[in-house]
Motif scaffolding. Structure first.
Motif, short mmCIF file in Angstrom:
data_model
loop_
_atom_site.label_atom_id
_atom_site.label_comp_id
_atom_site.label_asym_id
_atom_site.label_seq_id
_atom_site.Cartn_x
_atom_site.Cartn_y
_atom_site.Cartn_z
N LYS A 1 -0.55 7.93 2.69
CA LYS A 1 -1.17 8.15 1.38
C LYS A 1 -0.54 7.24 0.32
N LEU A 2 0.79 7.16 0.31
CA LEU A 2 1.47 6.32 -0.68
C LEU A 2 1.17 4.85 -0.46
N ILE A 3 1.16 4.41 0.79
CA ILE A 3 0.88 3.00 1.08
C ILE A 3 -0.55 2.65 0.68
N THR A 4 -1.50 3.55 0.96
CA THR A 4 -2.89 3.30 0.60
C THR A 4 -3.06 3.22 -0.91
N ALA A 5 -2.47 4.17 -1.62
CA ALA A 5 -2.59 4.16 -3.08
C ALA A 5 -1.96 2.92 -3.69
N THR A 6 -0.80 2.53 -3.16
CA THR A 6 -0.13 1.32 -3.64
C THR A 6 -0.98 0.08 -3.36
N GLY A 7 -1.57 0.03 -2.18
CA GLY A 7 -2.43 -1.11 -1.83
C GLY A 7 -3.64 -1.22 -2.73
#
Length: 226
Positions: A83-89
């Motif tokens: 979730k964090l990686i997707t939001a950051t991306g």
């Protein structure tokens, strides 16, 4: 929550309402997340009834909660990381589009949509009052996400390793994650999608809560569509 509120305010009625409100909000979190995830999958594969995906997610969540805390924590860690990686991306994608890095994008996008058609739309009534009501309505709806507040981190004290060291560190870092995702996320959305975009407005008018109503899906569809 009941005890802490009563200890802080000395008002038993207020503490009861606060505790019941927290219970009600947390009782809605799991069903809302399951429904949202199911509708997102249905956006990409609409041949299967959404009830099937809801059942799969519901059974999976119940099964995970029945497993040992070590297994549950590991799964929670990887899901949260995704979730964090997707939001950051997605935020990085917005920055790239801001500076004109998208395919077939002519010039820097900048804050073009903030000027035309404008950053705020009218809601319920015309004029600046309507723009204020639109902003206030969005704040009220977004407030549901703040149910998972920092004090819930302390609920894991009995199951965490070295809680005296790890919990204060995790709690102090919460504000930075909050600023990053809740400030830059809406900022990026306001930059890359016009407030009067036809696809966004049609999704809202249809009451869509799935992926079709996501500003990121709208802009990605626009980028890949010739």
């Amino acid at each position: 929550m009941y005890a802490l509120c009563e200890r802080y305010t000395g008002n038993r009625s207020l503490s009861f309402v606060a505790g019941f409100n927290l219970f009600y909000a947390q009782a809605l979190i799991a069903p809302s997340e399951i429904t949202a995830a199911s509708f997102i999958i249905q956006y990409w594969n609409d041949k299967i009834n959404v009830a099937v995906w809801i059942s799969i997610f519901w059974v999976s969540i119940v099964a995970l909660n029945l497993l040992a805390v070590g297994v549950f924590g590991e799964v929670e860690f990887w899901i949260g990381s995704i979730k964090l990686i997707t939001a950051t991306g997605l935020i990085i994608l917005g920055v790239v589009l801001f500076f004109g890095g998208g395919p077939d994008q002519h010039g820097v996008l900048g804050f073009h949509y903030w000027k035309h058609p404008g950053a705020f739309v009218e809601h319920l009534v015309p004029g600046n009052t309507g723009k204020f009501l639109a902003c206030w309505t969005s704040v009220i709806k977004a407030g549901f996400a703040f149910v998972l507040t920092p004090e819930l981190i302390t609920c894991a004290a009995a199951e965490a390793e070295h809680p005296r060291h790890n919990l204060p560190k995790a709690t102090k870092r919460f504000i930075y994650r909050l600023i990053f995702f809740y400030f830059f996320g809406p900022l990026v959305i306001g930059i890359i999608v016009a407030s009067n975009d036809d696809r966004l407005m049609s999704a809202i008018a249809a009451g869509s809560s799935g992926a079709a109503a996501s500003p990121f899906v709208i802009v990605l569809t626009q980028l890949v569509t010739p």
